[in-house]
Design a protein around this motif. Structure first.
Motif, short mmCIF file in Angstrom:
data_model
loop_
_atom_site.label_atom_id
_atom_site.label_comp_id
_atom_site.label_asym_id
_atom_site.label_seq_id
_atom_site.Cartn_x
_atom_site.Cartn_y
_atom_site.Cartn_z
N SER A 113 0.84 -1.21 0.00
CA SER A 113 0.00 0.00 0.00
C SER A 113 0.87 1.25 0.00
O SER A 113 0.55 2.24 -0.68
CB SER A 113 -0.96 0.00 1.19
OG SER A 113 -0.31 0.33 2.40
N SER A 145 -6.14 4.39 -5.25
CA SER A 145 -7.16 3.34 -5.16
C SER A 145 -6.52 2.00 -4.82
O SER A 145 -7.01 1.26 -3.97
CB SER A 145 -7.96 3.23 -6.45
OG SER A 145 -8.73 4.39 -6.64
N ASN A 146 -5.41 1.69 -5.50
CA ASN A 146 -4.69 0.45 -5.19
C ASN A 146 -4.12 0.50 -3.78
O ASN A 146 -4.14 -0.51 -3.06
CB ASN A 146 -3.57 0.21 -6.20
CG ASN A 146 -4.09 -0.19 -7.56
OD1 ASN A 146 -5.14 -0.81 -7.67
ND2 ASN A 146 -3.36 0.16 -8.60
N THR A 197 -6.85 -0.33 -1.35
CA THR A 197 -7.22 -1.75 -1.38
C THR A 197 -6.29 -2.57 -0.49
O THR A 197 -6.75 -3.36 0.35
CB THR A 197 -7.17 -2.28 -2.83
OG1 THR A 197 -8.12 -1.55 -3.62
CG2 THR A 197 -7.48 -3.76 -2.89
N TYR A 198 -4.99 -2.37 -0.66
CA TYR A 198 -4.02 -3.14 0.14
C TYR A 198 -4.01 -2.68 1.60
O TYR A 198 -3.82 -3.48 2.50
CB TYR A 198 -2.63 -3.06 -0.48
CG TYR A 198 -2.49 -3.99 -1.65
CD1 TYR A 198 -2.08 -5.31 -1.47
CD2 TYR A 198 -2.80 -3.57 -2.94
CE1 TYR A 198 -1.98 -6.19 -2.54
CE2 TYR A 198 -2.71 -4.44 -4.01
CZ TYR A 198 -2.30 -5.74 -3.81
OH TYR A 198 -2.21 -6.60 -4.87
#
Length: 144
Positions: free
Chosen positions: A63, A73-74, A77-78
């Motif tokens: 992240s 956004s990625n 998510t992480y």
């Protein structure tokens, strides 16, 4: 075989840390992702019911790489996956990392909001709605 995989995973994670220190975030991300794949094979609860703190830590590191690359956004998510795992750990040594992850999540969400407002401001500016553009830009600043 498990021992070899674990040693490989640790070496790969160490290479990722070197790239991170050198601010080569894409390379670091690649190695952290490889490390995560090995950890998932060894410890993923979906595969064998085991859970290991390194899964949470590696999600957190990934992240951070996405954040450095401005892929928010990625990163979220992480980060959310890391927070979910860290909150399940009873070991107090991971509470500091959990707090860092929670703070990072809030920061990324604020950056995403500010970027969204900036984009809205740009659209208003292009449409010659300068007052609305200024309002969006000022609101975006309040999130930073």
């Amino acid at each position: 075989m498990i021992l070899i995989s674990l040693v490989s995973q640790r070496l790969i994670a160490n290479i990722a840390r070197v790239y991170k220190k050198q601010e080569k975030y894409a390379e670091a991300l690649n190695y952290y992702s490889t490390s995560l794949n090995i950890l998932k094979r060894l410890y993923d609860p979906d595969n064998n019911g085991k859970f290991h703190p390194d899964l949470a830590v590696t999600h957190y590191e990934i992240s951070l790489m996405y954040e450095k690359m401005r892929e928010y956004s990625n990163a979220l998510t992480y980060l959310k996956a890391s927070i979910k795992m860290l909150s399940k750990l009873k070991d107090p040594s991971y509470s500091k990392l959990l707090n860092q992850a929670l703070a990072e999540k809030e920061k990324i969400q604020m950056i995403k909001t500010a970027n969204s407002l900036k984009t809205q401001g740009n659209i208003h500016f292009q449409d010659f709605k300068h007052q609305k553009a200024q309002e969006c830009y000022e609101k975006a600043l309040s999130y930073l």
